[in-house]
Design a protein around this motif. Structure first.
Motif, PDB file in Angstrom:
ATOM      1  N   GLU A 251     -30.972 -55.286 -12.421  1.00  0.00           N
ATOM      2  CA  GLU A 251     -30.799 -55.947 -13.765  1.00  0.00           C
ATOM      3  C   GLU A 251     -32.023 -55.767 -14.757  1.00  0.00           C
ATOM      4  OE1 GLU A 251     -29.594 -60.620 -15.150  1.00  0.00           O
ATOM      5  OE2 GLU A 251     -29.922 -59.941 -13.001  1.00  0.00           O
ATOM      6  N   GLY A 252     -31.604 -55.347 -15.938  1.00  0.00           N
ATOM      7  CA  GLY A 252     -32.669 -55.212 -16.969  1.00  0.00           C
ATOM      8  C   GLY A 252     -33.131 -53.826 -16.947  1.00  0.00           C
ATOM      9  N   GLU A 253     -32.847 -53.110 -16.087  1.00  0.00           N
ATOM     10  CA  GLU A 253     -33.434 -51.629 -15.831  1.00  0.00           C
ATOM     11  C   GLU A 253     -32.341 -50.713 -16.353  1.00  0.00           C
ATOM     12  OE1 GLU A 253     -34.988 -48.769 -12.208  1.00  0.00           O
ATOM     13  OE2 GLU A 253     -33.720 -50.299 -11.931  1.00  0.00           O
ATOM     14  N   GLU A 254     -32.998 -49.857 -17.110  1.00  0.00           N
ATOM     15  CA  GLU A 254     -32.000 -48.453 -17.514  1.00  0.00           C
ATOM     16  C   GLU A 254     -31.865 -47.596 -16.632  1.00  0.00           C
ATOM     17  OE1 GLU A 254     -33.676 -47.481 -21.397  1.00  0.00           O
ATOM     18  OE2 GLU A 254     -33.137 -49.197 -22.261  1.00  0.00           O
ATOM     19  N   LYS A 255     -30.941 -46.626 -16.705  1.00  0.00           N
ATOM     20  CA  LYS A 255     -30.419 -45.338 -16.087  1.00  0.00           C
ATOM     21  C   LYS A 255     -31.429 -44.603 -16.523  1.00  0.00           C
ATOM     22  CE  LYS A 255     -25.969 -46.407 -14.742  1.00  0.00           C
ATOM     23  NZ  LYS A 255     -24.400 -45.854 -14.850  1.00  0.00           N
ATOM     24  N   HIS A 256     -32.243 -43.615 -15.681  1.00  0.00           N
ATOM     25  CA  HIS A 256     -33.454 -42.733 -16.061  1.00  0.00           C
ATOM     26  C   HIS A 256     -32.611 -41.245 -16.602  1.00  0.00           C
ATOM     27  CE1 HIS A 256     -36.381 -44.959 -13.307  1.00  0.00           C
ATOM     28  NE2 HIS A 256     -35.776 -45.688 -14.600  1.00  0.00           N
ATOM     29  N   TYR A 257     -31.698 -41.036 -16.109  1.00  0.00           N
ATOM     30  CA  TYR A 257     -31.045 -39.656 -16.284  1.00  0.00           C
ATOM     31  C   TYR A 257     -29.448 -39.691 -16.623  1.00  0.00           C
ATOM     32  CZ  TYR A 257     -35.043 -38.939 -13.076  1.00  0.00           C
ATOM     33  OH  TYR A 257     -36.263 -38.990 -12.630  1.00  0.00           O
ATOM     34  N   GLU A 258     -29.146 -38.842 -17.416  1.00  0.00           N
ATOM     35  CA  GLU A 258     -27.656 -38.588 -17.718  1.00  0.00           C
ATOM     36  C   GLU A 258     -26.910 -38.085 -16.587  1.00  0.00           C
ATOM     37  OE1 GLU A 258     -29.212 -34.586 -18.358  1.00  0.00           O
ATOM     38  OE2 GLU A 258     -30.102 -36.455 -18.657  1.00  0.00           O
ATOM     39  N   GLU A 259     -25.652 -38.211 -16.813  1.00  0.00           N
ATOM     40  CA  GLU A 259     -24.776 -37.464 -15.474  1.00  0.00           C
ATOM     41  C   GLU A 259     -24.725 -35.897 -15.983  1.00  0.00           C
ATOM     42  OE1 GLU A 259     -20.174 -37.336 -13.937  1.00  0.00           O
ATOM     43  OE2 GLU A 259     -21.074 -39.345 -14.916  1.00  0.00           O
ATOM     44  N   ILE A 260     -24.971 -35.039 -14.823  1.00  0.00           N
ATOM     45  CA  ILE A 260     -24.975 -33.648 -14.842  1.00  0.00           C
ATOM     46  C   ILE A 260     -23.951 -33.331 -13.590  1.00  0.00           C
ATOM     47  CG2 ILE A 260     -27.154 -33.665 -13.894  1.00  0.00           C
ATOM     48  CD1 ILE A 260     -27.531 -31.172 -15.600  1.00  0.00           C
ATOM     49  N   SER A 261     -23.225 -31.953 -13.836  1.00  0.00           N
ATOM     50  CA  SER A 261     -22.562 -31.549 -12.651  1.00  0.00           C
ATOM     51  C   SER A 261     -23.648 -31.024 -11.755  1.00  0.00           C
ATOM     52  CB  SER A 261     -21.640 -30.567 -13.182  1.00  0.00           C
ATOM     53  OG  SER A 261     -22.253 -29.276 -13.755  1.00  0.00           O
ATOM     54  N   CYS A 262     -23.192 -30.904 -10.546  1.00  0.00           N
ATOM     55  CA  CYS A 262     -23.944 -29.979  -9.570  1.00  0.00           C
ATOM     56  C   CYS A 262     -24.311 -28.729  -9.838  1.00  0.00           C
ATOM     57  CB  CYS A 262     -23.323 -30.324  -8.237  1.00  0.00           C
ATOM     58  SG  CYS A 262     -23.553 -31.957  -7.560  1.00  0.00           S
ATOM     59  N   SER A 263     -23.294 -27.861 -10.269  1.00  0.00           N
ATOM     60  CA  SER A 263     -23.474 -26.576 -10.518  1.00  0.00           C
ATOM     61  C   SER A 263     -24.453 -26.227 -11.953  1.00  0.00           C
ATOM     62  CB  SER A 263     -22.153 -25.951 -10.987  1.00  0.00           C
ATOM     63  OG  SER A 263     -21.298 -26.721 -12.000  1.00  0.00           O
ATOM     64  N   GLU A 264     -24.206 -27.041 -12.764  1.00  0.00           N
ATOM     65  CA  GLU A 264     -25.220 -26.954 -13.873  1.00  0.00           C
ATOM     66  C   GLU A 264     -26.710 -27.335 -13.599  1.00  0.00           C
ATOM     67  OE1 GLU A 264     -26.904 -26.244 -17.364  1.00  0.00           O
ATOM     68  OE2 GLU A 264     -24.715 -25.674 -16.641  1.00  0.00           O
ATOM     69  N   TRP A 265     -26.670 -28.515 -12.812  1.00  0.00           N
ATOM     70  CA  TRP A 265     -27.957 -28.735 -12.169  1.00  0.00           C
ATOM     71  C   TRP A 265     -28.661 -27.740 -11.533  1.00  0.00           C
ATOM     72  CZ3 TRP A 265     -31.850 -31.414 -13.440  1.00  0.00           C
ATOM     73  CH2 TRP A 265     -33.040 -31.562 -12.587  1.00  0.00           C
ATOM     74  N   VAL A 266     -28.072 -27.175 -10.432  1.00  0.00           N
ATOM     75  CA  VAL A 266     -28.586 -26.083  -9.549  1.00  0.00           C
ATOM     76  C   VAL A 266     -28.793 -24.777 -10.552  1.00  0.00           C
ATOM     77  CG1 VAL A 266     -28.143 -24.356  -7.697  1.00  0.00           C
ATOM     78  CG2 VAL A 266     -27.617 -26.993  -7.563  1.00  0.00           C
ATOM     79  N   LYS A 267     -28.105 -24.462 -11.375  1.00  0.00           N
ATOM     80  CA  LYS A 267     -28.484 -23.263 -12.423  1.00  0.00           C
ATOM     81  C   LYS A 267     -29.693 -23.689 -13.370  1.00  0.00           C
ATOM     82  CE  LYS A 267     -23.695 -21.734 -12.459  1.00  0.00           C
ATOM     83  NZ  LYS A 267     -22.609 -21.836 -13.433  1.00  0.00           N
ATOM     84  N   ARG A 268     -29.799 -24.770 -13.418  1.00  0.00           N
ATOM     85  CA  ARG A 268     -31.007 -25.048 -14.317  1.00  0.00           C
ATOM     86  C   ARG A 268     -32.103 -24.863 -13.584  1.00  0.00           C
ATOM     87  NH1 ARG A 268     -31.502 -31.139 -17.249  1.00  0.00           N
ATOM     88  NH2 ARG A 268     -29.329 -30.437 -18.083  1.00  0.00           N
TER      89      ARG A 268
END
Length: 380
Positions: free
Chosen positions: A342-359
């Motif tokens: 509660e009161g905390e923000e999400k640190h990351y945006e959603e990203i597909s697994c394929s895009e993340w691994v390629k990055r």
């Protein structure tokens, strides 16, 4: 001496968002304490009793939020299976270079096969990795959970690797395919059990992630490390990052987690929460598990993807067999609501697994064009 008085240096590593700096204490390498890398008996994961599975999950949660590394014992993979895979690795890597090159990754349509010495640099700010490797990606034809490959959904099939090249290129070693596939299948079954354990550890239904690992990003790599000289004296601590010769450079893994078998020669080193390099020594009968980047992302940094490297100072050849585990390549996942207080923000945006691994992988095979001495250290 207080930690604040110990000299430090900056360690640069690659990440999905550019270079990241870690502060490292210039202290002698030491062995990990059990509190840093615990041994967890995971036999309870195969129990019919939910309470037994939950008990293991609690221990996994403690380790995942601490150093992000732990050993697992009673994991269900027979020693005969790991021994056969180890022997097959040695048989392959001890062949003449021209024979190994028949299995070169350059001849593969899907990045399977052999990578020769001096062709990999997992950390662009350190030396070229002093290793050879052979890797094989998920192939549903060998997955006992897949009854009919023709019924795989098209959006999944587009990412899958169905290729006979690795086995055709190693046909001179009849035992190689059988040993490697047997080990891969054993790791795959264990990985799915661990995925359910991670769900329980996050206070989710244990089947929460099941649909995301039906055709997982499950890659087996076999690493062969010739010995490298061990630095001595003041040089052992004070060398700059660019001056260090590494068996495999400092890095974090890409997806959910890694299951590692290592031989008894040692060499795996982990950067603990205090910024000290510590040895993850081989423990007979265990496997090493470590958290990877994507799992850290979706847990909003609750779980720690820890920097590690290998330095084969044993004077002997070393083999390791990491099994990298991730969601199906077509899956996408953001920060889990259960990991946001509660009161905390999400640190990351959603990203597909394929895009993340390629990055993450885009700089993995670069062996030139980087200069550790000229690299800018991020300010945060």
């Amino acid at each position: 001496m207080a930690t604040s008085e110990i000299p430090t240096t900056q360690l640069l590593i690659s990440s999905g968002n550019g270079p990241v700096a870690r502060t490292v204490l210039q202290t002698p390498l030491r062995d990990a304490h059990p509190s840093e890398i615990p041994v967890i008996d995971v036999s309870g994961l195969f129990s019919a009793a939910l309470s037994h599975r939950q008990a293991v999950a609690r221990q996994i949660r403690d380790a995942a939020t601490n150093t992000g590394f732990f050993y697992i014992a009673q994991h269900g993979i027979p020693r005969a299976t790991t021994a056969a895979a180890h022997a097959a690795c040695l048989d392959f890597f001890r062949q003449p270079a021209d024979v190994k090159q028949r299995a070169s990754i350059d001849r593969s349509a899907r990045f399977n096969g052999y990578k020769a010495a001096a062709t990999q640099r997992i950390n662009p700010f350190e030396s070229v990795d002093v290793r050879e490797s052979f890797s094989w990606a998920y192939d549903p034809r060998f997955d006992p959970a897949v009854a009919d490959v023709s019924k795989i959904p098209p959006e999944v099939a587009a990412h899958l690797c169905l290729e006979d090249f690795p086995w055709e290129a190693t046909a001179n070693m009849p035992q190689f395919k059988a040993a490697i596939v047997d080990y891969w299948r054993s790791c795959l079954g264990l990985a799915r059990a661990l995925v359910r354990a991670f769900a329980l550890a996050l206070d989710l239904d244990e089947h929460f992630f099941d649909s995301k690992v039906t055709y997982p990003d499950a890659v087996l790599a076999m690493n062969y490390y010739p010995p490298i000289p061990k630095p001595t004296g003041a040089d052992a601590v004070a060398r700059s990052q660019s001056e260090q010769e590494v068996s495999i450079g400092s890095h974090t893994d890409f997806q959910l987690f890694t299951i590692l078998w290592q031989d008894d020669n040692g060499g795996l080193q982990v950067l603990n929460r205090q910024g000290q390099w510590i040895n993850a020594k081989p423990i007979e009968g265990t496997l090493v598990v470590n958290i990877a980047d994507y799992l850290q992302r979706i847990t909003n940094d609750r779980y720690i993807s820890t920097v590690h490297r290998a330095q084969n100072w044993s004077g002997r050849e070393r083999v390791s067999m990491p099994f990298f585990v991730g969601f199906n390549w077509n899956e996408s996942c953001g920060v889990l609501d259960s990991c946001v207080a509660e009161g905390e923000e999400k640190h990351y945006e959603e990203i597909s697994c394929s895009e993340w691994v390629k990055r993450r992988a885009q700089a993995m095979y670069k062996t030139e064009g980087f200069s550790a001495g000229k690299a800018a250290v991020p300010s945060s």
